[in-house]
Write a protein that holds these residues in place. Structure first.
Motif, short mmCIF file in Angstrom:
data_model
loop_
_atom_site.label_atom_id
_atom_site.label_comp_id
_atom_site.label_asym_id
_atom_site.label_seq_id
_atom_site.Cartn_x
_atom_site.Cartn_y
_atom_site.Cartn_z
N GLN A 135 0.84 -1.20 0.00
CA GLN A 135 0.00 0.00 0.00
C GLN A 135 0.87 1.25 0.00
O GLN A 135 0.56 2.23 -0.69
CB GLN A 135 -0.94 0.01 1.21
N LYS A 136 1.95 1.22 0.72
CA LYS A 136 2.87 2.37 0.76
C LYS A 136 3.46 2.62 -0.63
O LYS A 136 3.55 3.77 -1.07
CB LYS A 136 3.98 2.12 1.78
N VAL A 137 3.83 1.56 -1.32
CA VAL A 137 4.36 1.70 -2.68
C VAL A 137 3.30 2.28 -3.61
O VAL A 137 3.58 3.19 -4.41
CB VAL A 137 4.88 0.34 -3.21
N ARG A 138 2.05 1.79 -3.51
CA ARG A 138 0.97 2.35 -4.33
C ARG A 138 0.75 3.82 -4.04
O ARG A 138 0.58 4.63 -4.96
CB ARG A 138 -0.33 1.56 -4.12
N ASP A 139 0.79 4.18 -2.76
CA ASP A 139 0.62 5.59 -2.39
C ASP A 139 1.75 6.44 -2.96
O ASP A 139 1.52 7.54 -3.49
CB ASP A 139 0.58 5.75 -0.87
N GLN A 140 2.97 5.95 -2.88
CA GLN A 140 4.11 6.69 -3.41
C GLN A 140 4.04 6.80 -4.94
O GLN A 140 4.38 7.84 -5.51
CB GLN A 140 5.42 6.03 -2.99
N GLN A 141 3.57 5.75 -5.59
CA GLN A 141 3.40 5.81 -7.04
C GLN A 141 2.37 6.86 -7.43
O GLN A 141 2.56 7.59 -8.41
CB GLN A 141 3.01 4.43 -7.59
N GLN A 142 1.30 6.96 -6.68
CA GLN A 142 0.29 7.98 -6.94
C GLN A 142 0.86 9.38 -6.74
O GLN A 142 0.60 10.29 -7.54
CB GLN A 142 -0.94 7.79 -6.04
N GLU A 143 1.64 9.56 -5.69
CA GLU A 143 2.27 10.86 -5.45
C GLU A 143 3.21 11.23 -6.59
O GLU A 143 3.22 12.37 -7.04
CB GLU A 143 3.04 10.84 -4.13
N LEU A 144 4.00 10.26 -7.05
CA LEU A 144 4.91 10.51 -8.17
C LEU A 144 4.14 10.88 -9.44
O LEU A 144 4.53 11.79 -10.18
CB LEU A 144 5.79 9.29 -8.44
#
Length: 153
Positions: A135-144
Motif C-alpha cells: 500500500q505504501k508503494v501504491r501511495d508513493q506511485q500515486q504521489e509521483l
C-alpha cells in the motif's frame, strides 16, 4: 510486546483444558476456548484472532465449515484443524476449502502444535507487513504520478 489472540474450539472439555495447558507458557498468547463452534463463530464476529484451532468433528458446525466461515470473516488468521480420525478427504477439504494452515491428529505433539501456531503467527505478521508495504508503494506511485502531471502542466 504484542499479545496474540488464539481461539480454540473443541466439544470435549478435557481436550480444551489439555490444549490450554499446552500453551500456558506462551506469555504473549491470550487463549479463548469454546465448546460450541457457533459460539466461537459469534465471538469471531466481534474479536480478531491471530490463530484458530478447531476440532474437525463438532456437534453444531463441523470444523471445515467453521474454518471456511472464519476465512471469510478473518482471512489472515492461521487456521489449524484437529481430528481424532485421519481421512484424506477431510485433509484435502481442510486445505482446499478452508485454507487450513496445518492439520493435526489427536493426540497431538505439544511442541509441534506450539511450533505450528508460532509459525502461523509469524506468517500472518509477514503477510500484514507485506500488505502495508504494498500500500505504501501504491501511495508513493500515486504521489509521483501527481508530481509528473504538475510538472507537465
Amino acid at each position: 510486546m504484542t499479545i496474540h489472540n488464539i481461539l480454540i474450539v473443541d466439544d470435549e472439555e478435557h481436550i480444551l483444558k489439555a490444549l490450554a495447558r499446552t500453551f500456558r507458557h506462551q506469555q504473549d498468547w491470550h487463549i479463548e476456548t469454546f465448546t460450541q463452534a457457533s459460539d466461537a463463530l459469534r465471538r469471531a464476529r466481534s474479536r480478531l484472532f491471530d490463530a484458530v484451532i478447531i476440532d474437525c468433528v463438532m456437534p453444531d458446525i463441523d470444523g471445515i465449515s467453521f474454518l471456511r466461515e472464519l476465512k471469510s470473516l478473518q482471512p489472515d488468521a492461521a487456521r489449524i484443524l484437529l481430528t481424532g480420525m485421519v481421512n484424506i478427504d477431510t485433509v484435502v477439504a481442510a486445505i482446499n476449502e478452508a485454507s487450513a494452515f496445518r492439520f493435526f491428529t489427536k493426540p497431538w505433539d505439544d511442541q509441534q502444535l506450539i511450533q505450528a501456531v508460532t509459525e502461523g503467527l509469524r506468517i500472518k505478521q509477514v503477510l500484514l507487513e507485506n500488505r502495508m508495504l504494498a500500500q505504501k508503494v501504491r501511495d508513493q506511485q500515486q504521489e509521483l504520478e501527481q508530481l509528473r502531471r504538475q510538472r507537465s502542466v
